[in-house]
Design a protein around this motif. Structure first.
Motif, mmCIF file in Angstrom:
data_model
loop_
_atom_site.group_PDB
_atom_site.id
_atom_site.type_symbol
_atom_site.label_atom_id
_atom_site.label_comp_id
_atom_site.label_asym_id
_atom_site.label_seq_id
_atom_site.Cartn_x
_atom_site.Cartn_y
_atom_site.Cartn_z
ATOM 1 N N LEU A 6 -2.095 -4.625 2.643
ATOM 2 C CA LEU A 6 -1.808 -5.777 3.499
ATOM 3 C C LEU A 6 -2.580 -7.000 3.021
ATOM 4 C CD1 LEU A 6 -1.893 -4.077 7.027
ATOM 5 C CD2 LEU A 6 0.127 -4.744 5.687
ATOM 6 N N VAL A 7 -1.937 -8.140 3.063
ATOM 7 C CA VAL A 7 -2.537 -9.392 2.588
ATOM 8 C C VAL A 7 -3.874 -9.651 3.290
ATOM 9 C CG1 VAL A 7 -2.220 -11.898 2.526
ATOM 10 C CG2 VAL A 7 -0.330 -10.385 1.901
ATOM 11 N N ARG A 8 -3.956 -9.319 4.554
ATOM 12 C CA ARG A 8 -5.212 -9.562 5.290
ATOM 13 C C ARG A 8 -6.344 -8.662 4.817
ATOM 14 N NH1 ARG A 8 -2.385 -6.769 9.828
ATOM 15 N NH2 ARG A 8 -3.376 -4.729 9.986
ATOM 16 N N ASN A 9 -6.001 -7.559 4.132
ATOM 17 C CA ASN A 9 -7.013 -6.607 3.666
ATOM 18 C C ASN A 9 -7.266 -6.659 2.168
ATOM 19 O OD1 ASN A 9 -7.168 -5.655 6.288
ATOM 20 N ND2 ASN A 9 -5.709 -4.019 5.936
ATOM 21 N N ARG A 10 -6.434 -7.380 1.437
ATOM 22 C CA ARG A 10 -6.556 -7.389 -0.027
ATOM 23 C C ARG A 10 -6.426 -8.817 -0.535
ATOM 24 N NH1 ARG A 10 -2.689 -4.134 -4.304
ATOM 25 N NH2 ARG A 10 -4.394 -3.284 -5.510
ATOM 26 N N THR A 11 -7.490 -9.329 -1.076
ATOM 27 C CA THR A 11 -7.468 -10.688 -1.601
ATOM 28 C C THR A 11 -6.712 -10.730 -2.925
ATOM 29 O OG1 THR A 11 -9.500 -10.421 -2.856
ATOM 30 C CG2 THR A 11 -9.718 -11.182 -0.552
ATOM 31 N N ALA A 12 -6.316 -11.903 -3.321
ATOM 32 C CA ALA A 12 -5.641 -12.075 -4.609
ATOM 33 C C ALA A 12 -6.562 -11.627 -5.746
ATOM 34 C CB ALA A 12 -5.223 -13.531 -4.799
ATOM 35 N N GLU A 13 -7.855 -11.862 -5.596
ATOM 36 C CA GLU A 13 -8.818 -11.473 -6.632
ATOM 37 C C GLU A 13 -8.956 -9.943 -6.741
ATOM 38 O OE1 GLU A 13 -9.093 -15.384 -5.323
ATOM 39 O OE2 GLU A 13 -9.681 -13.689 -4.079
ATOM 40 N N ALA A 14 -8.791 -9.243 -5.631
ATOM 41 C CA ALA A 14 -8.929 -7.785 -5.626
ATOM 42 C C ALA A 14 -7.661 -7.079 -6.102
ATOM 43 C CB ALA A 14 -9.284 -7.297 -4.224
ATOM 44 N N ALA A 15 -6.539 -7.769 -6.082
ATOM 45 C CA ALA A 15 -5.268 -7.175 -6.502
ATOM 46 C C ALA A 15 -5.147 -7.195 -8.020
ATOM 47 C CB ALA A 15 -4.116 -7.947 -5.877
ATOM 48 N N PRO A 16 -4.325 -6.315 -8.579
ATOM 49 C CA PRO A 16 -4.147 -6.320 -10.032
ATOM 50 C C PRO A 16 -3.456 -7.598 -10.515
ATOM 51 C CG PRO A 16 -2.787 -4.606 -9.010
ATOM 52 C CD PRO A 16 -3.549 -5.262 -7.927
ATOM 53 N N GLU A 17 -3.643 -7.896 -11.768
ATOM 54 C CA GLU A 17 -2.993 -9.062 -12.366
ATOM 55 C C GLU A 17 -1.476 -8.947 -12.194
ATOM 56 O OE1 GLU A 17 -2.416 -11.092 -16.739
ATOM 57 O OE2 GLU A 17 -4.238 -9.931 -16.351
ATOM 58 N N LEU B 59 8.449 10.828 15.406
ATOM 59 C CA LEU B 59 8.751 9.439 15.045
ATOM 60 C C LEU B 59 7.496 8.575 15.140
ATOM 61 C CD1 LEU B 59 11.202 7.674 14.196
ATOM 62 C CD2 LEU B 59 11.396 7.027 16.605
ATOM 63 N N ALA B 60 6.738 8.755 16.221
ATOM 64 C CA ALA B 60 5.479 8.006 16.376
ATOM 65 C C ALA B 60 4.493 8.378 15.269
ATOM 66 C CB ALA B 60 4.872 8.275 17.751
ATOM 67 N N GLY B 61 4.421 9.656 14.923
ATOM 68 C CA GLY B 61 3.526 10.103 13.845
ATOM 69 C C GLY B 61 3.935 9.547 12.503
ATOM 70 N N LEU B 62 5.231 9.500 12.257
ATOM 71 C CA LEU B 62 5.726 8.925 11.009
ATOM 72 C C LEU B 62 5.324 7.458 10.907
ATOM 73 C CD1 LEU B 62 7.368 9.213 8.422
ATOM 74 C CD2 LEU B 62 9.431 8.820 9.783
ATOM 75 N N ASN B 63 5.435 6.736 12.001
ATOM 76 C CA ASN B 63 5.028 5.331 12.002
ATOM 77 C C ASN B 63 3.542 5.196 11.679
ATOM 78 O OD1 ASN B 63 5.576 2.468 12.487
ATOM 79 N ND2 ASN B 63 4.191 2.750 14.221
ATOM 80 N N ARG B 64 2.714 6.058 12.266
ATOM 81 C CA ARG B 64 1.269 6.003 11.980
ATOM 82 C C ARG B 64 1.001 6.278 10.506
ATOM 83 N NH1 ARG B 64 1.233 8.506 16.995
ATOM 84 N NH2 ARG B 64 1.030 10.587 16.055
ATOM 85 N N GLU B 65 1.695 7.250 9.927
ATOM 86 C CA GLU B 65 1.504 7.573 8.507
ATOM 87 C C GLU B 65 1.930 6.415 7.606
ATOM 88 O OE1 GLU B 65 -0.055 10.250 7.166
ATOM 89 O OE2 GLU B 65 -0.540 10.681 9.261
ATOM 90 N N ILE B 66 3.030 5.764 7.937
ATOM 91 C CA ILE B 66 3.493 4.609 7.149
ATOM 92 C C ILE B 66 2.470 3.488 7.243
ATOM 93 C CG2 ILE B 66 5.248 2.794 7.006
ATOM 94 C CD1 ILE B 66 7.291 5.000 7.902
ATOM 95 N N GLU B 67 1.964 3.242 8.449
ATOM 96 C CA GLU B 67 0.948 2.198 8.634
ATOM 97 C C GLU B 67 -0.294 2.496 7.793
ATOM 98 O OE1 GLU B 67 0.938 -0.709 10.442
ATOM 99 O OE2 GLU B 67 3.057 -0.394 10.892
ATOM 100 N N LYS B 68 -0.739 3.751 7.791
ATOM 101 C CA LYS B 68 -1.907 4.124 6.977
ATOM 102 C C LYS B 68 -1.635 3.918 5.492
ATOM 103 C CE LYS B 68 -2.788 8.195 9.023
ATOM 104 N NZ LYS B 68 -3.395 9.523 9.231
ATOM 105 N N LEU B 69 -0.424 4.219 5.067
ATOM 106 C CA LEU B 69 -0.062 4.096 3.661
ATOM 107 C C LEU B 69 -0.100 2.642 3.187
ATOM 108 C CD1 LEU B 69 0.992 5.634 1.153
ATOM 109 C CD2 LEU B 69 3.297 5.224 2.009
ATOM 110 N N ILE B 70 0.391 1.719 4.002
ATOM 111 C CA ILE B 70 0.457 0.317 3.558
ATOM 112 C C ILE B 70 -0.808 -0.478 3.880
ATOM 113 C CG2 ILE B 70 2.977 0.249 3.648
ATOM 114 C CD1 ILE B 70 2.768 -1.336 6.242
ATOM 115 N N GLU B 71 -1.654 0.043 4.759
ATOM 116 C CA GLU B 71 -2.860 -0.681 5.201
ATOM 117 C C GLU B 71 -3.683 -1.279 4.052
ATOM 118 O OE1 GLU B 71 -5.454 -2.245 8.059
ATOM 119 O OE2 GLU B 71 -3.604 -1.156 8.449
#
Length: 116
Positions: A61-72, A46-58
């Motif tokens: 995340l809004v804090r990591n991807r600016t509006a300019e860097a995201a697709p139209e 369960l803990a490993g699954l949480n880590r994998e999900i976190e890596k997938l969405i990282e």
């Protein structure tokens, strides 16, 4: 109390999304998912699954991807992840976490005790 407030806010956000889903364009309606799955894991998995999900969405995340860097057409969206062991259902008449499949029991369940 903090977790309860967090869950309440998350539930309210999901409810707002459900109330407006019909006004979304088709491509967004097709992409929206409200899922719920039962899994069988131990605490380490369960803990490993949480880590994998976190890596997938990282990267998204809004804090990591600016509006300019995201697709139209990108919009701020929400991911809600809840990973927890289900407490046993001990009230007669309620299904078990295994949906009452014969031969599948969990300590604390009240169910038919007959063997197959």
């Amino acid at each position: 109390m903090l977790i309860e407030a967090f869950r309440r806010a998350a539930n309210e956000e999901a409810e707002r999304a459900l109330q407006t889903i019909e006004r979304e364009p088709d491509d967004w309606r097709d992409a929206i998912t409200f899922g719920r799955h039962r899994i069988r894991v131990d605490a380490r998995e369960l803990a490993g699954l949480n880590r994998e999900i976190e890596k997938l969405i990282e990267p998204y995340l809004v804090r990591n991807r600016t509006a300019e860097a995201a697709p139209e057409g990108a919009r701020v969206s929400e991911v809600q992840v809840n990973l927890f062991p289900t407490p046993p259902r001990t009230k007669p008449g309620l299904p078990t976490e295994d949906h009452g499949f014969p031969g599948v029991r969990r300590e604390g369940d009240i169910s038919d005790t007959s063997e197959e």
